[in-house]
Design a protein around this motif. Sequence first.
Motif, PDB file in Angstrom:
ATOM      1  N   ARG A  88       0.855  -1.197   0.000  1.00 47.39           N
ATOM      2  CA  ARG A  88       0.000   0.000   0.000  1.00 47.39           C
ATOM      3  C   ARG A  88       0.889   1.244   0.000  1.00 47.39           C
ATOM      4  O   ARG A  88       0.612   2.216  -0.719  1.00 47.39           O
ATOM      5  CB  ARG A  88      -0.923  -0.007   1.218  1.00 47.39           C
ATOM      6  N   ILE A  89       1.942   1.216   0.795  1.00 45.36           N
ATOM      7  CA  ILE A  89       2.883   2.341   0.802  1.00 45.36           C
ATOM      8  C   ILE A  89       3.517   2.502  -0.568  1.00 45.36           C
ATOM      9  O   ILE A  89       3.639   3.618  -1.084  1.00 45.36           O
ATOM     10  CB  ILE A  89       3.957   2.127   1.879  1.00 45.36           C
ATOM     11  N   GLY A  90       3.937   1.387  -1.156  1.00 50.19           N
ATOM     12  CA  GLY A  90       4.548   1.468  -2.481  1.00 50.19           C
ATOM     13  C   GLY A  90       3.608   2.060  -3.510  1.00 50.19           C
ATOM     14  O   GLY A  90       4.007   2.902  -4.326  1.00 50.19           O
ATOM     15  N   ARG A  91       2.356   1.639  -3.482  1.00 54.76           N
ATOM     16  CA  ARG A  91       1.372   2.147  -4.446  1.00 54.76           C
ATOM     17  C   ARG A  91       1.127   3.642  -4.254  1.00 54.76           C
ATOM     18  O   ARG A  91       1.089   4.393  -5.217  1.00 54.76           O
ATOM     19  CB  ARG A  91       0.062   1.374  -4.292  1.00 54.76           C
ATOM     20  N   ASP A  92       0.990   4.078  -3.008  1.00 57.80           N
ATOM     21  CA  ASP A  92       0.706   5.488  -2.737  1.00 57.80           C
ATOM     22  C   ASP A  92       1.913   6.386  -2.967  1.00 57.80           C
ATOM     23  O   ASP A  92       1.761   7.565  -3.318  1.00 57.80           O
ATOM     24  CB  ASP A  92       0.219   5.657  -1.292  1.00 57.80           C
TER      25      ASP A  92
END
Length: 250
Positions: A65-69
């Motif tokens: 999720r961090i990578g996507r955001d």
Amino acid sequence: MKKLISVMMFLALMVPAASFAAGPAVKVDKANVDVTNTASLQRGARYFVNYCMGCHEAQYMRYNRIGRDLGLTDDQVRDNLIFTRDEFGDPTRVGALMKNAYPKRDAAEAFGTAPPDLTLVARVRGEDWLYTFLRSYYLDENRPMGVNNTVFPNVGMPHVLWELQGFQRKEVVGKDARGHDEVRFELVQSGSMSPAEYDKAVRDIVAFLSYMGEPIQTERKMIGIWVMLFLFIFTIIAYLMKKEYWKDVH
């Protein structure tokens, strides 16, 4: 019954007023973080996994999720943000929750209490509090770790960012209007960063913690703007329709 209701209403009004009057225990500095600054969030994520996740967890957030955001690929997340292994000894997967391998019992024995989860710490403590806290460690030979903190006196957490900031000494220079100590810090051992660079690094960490506490906050604010714009336009249309429908009545 009416008297009981009156007393309850009085207490409900007095509690927030008393809290407001008490104010913060210490003076805090403005963090001025920008959760829309992707580069700042990426740096904050890097500092977080390198300096905070040795003891703390963010068990309500997933790496991917961090990578996507933050505009990172799975490979970038795997190579730069994941340094733990799962219960089978395999590298932690990108889709896993951000946990560490430090047993809470051992952490509580080492620091006096188990380090808290930091997923929502920015929402609990506030950005300004965190920003001031991470910049307010000072040498104190009476403490087990050799350091103390003006924002959180006798905190069990060591100064994990000492390598970046160095060590500083506290000097009380007076009292403020509320009777709190006004302190000044003197750097006695330099770290790898200048004071300005360290302040920027702390601001990046706080920005990442703020994002992590509510990953959707930027999108939420944009949705709010569009909703208010829709309501404004709808109000005008409804008013014009009302005039059209009722013009023959009067």
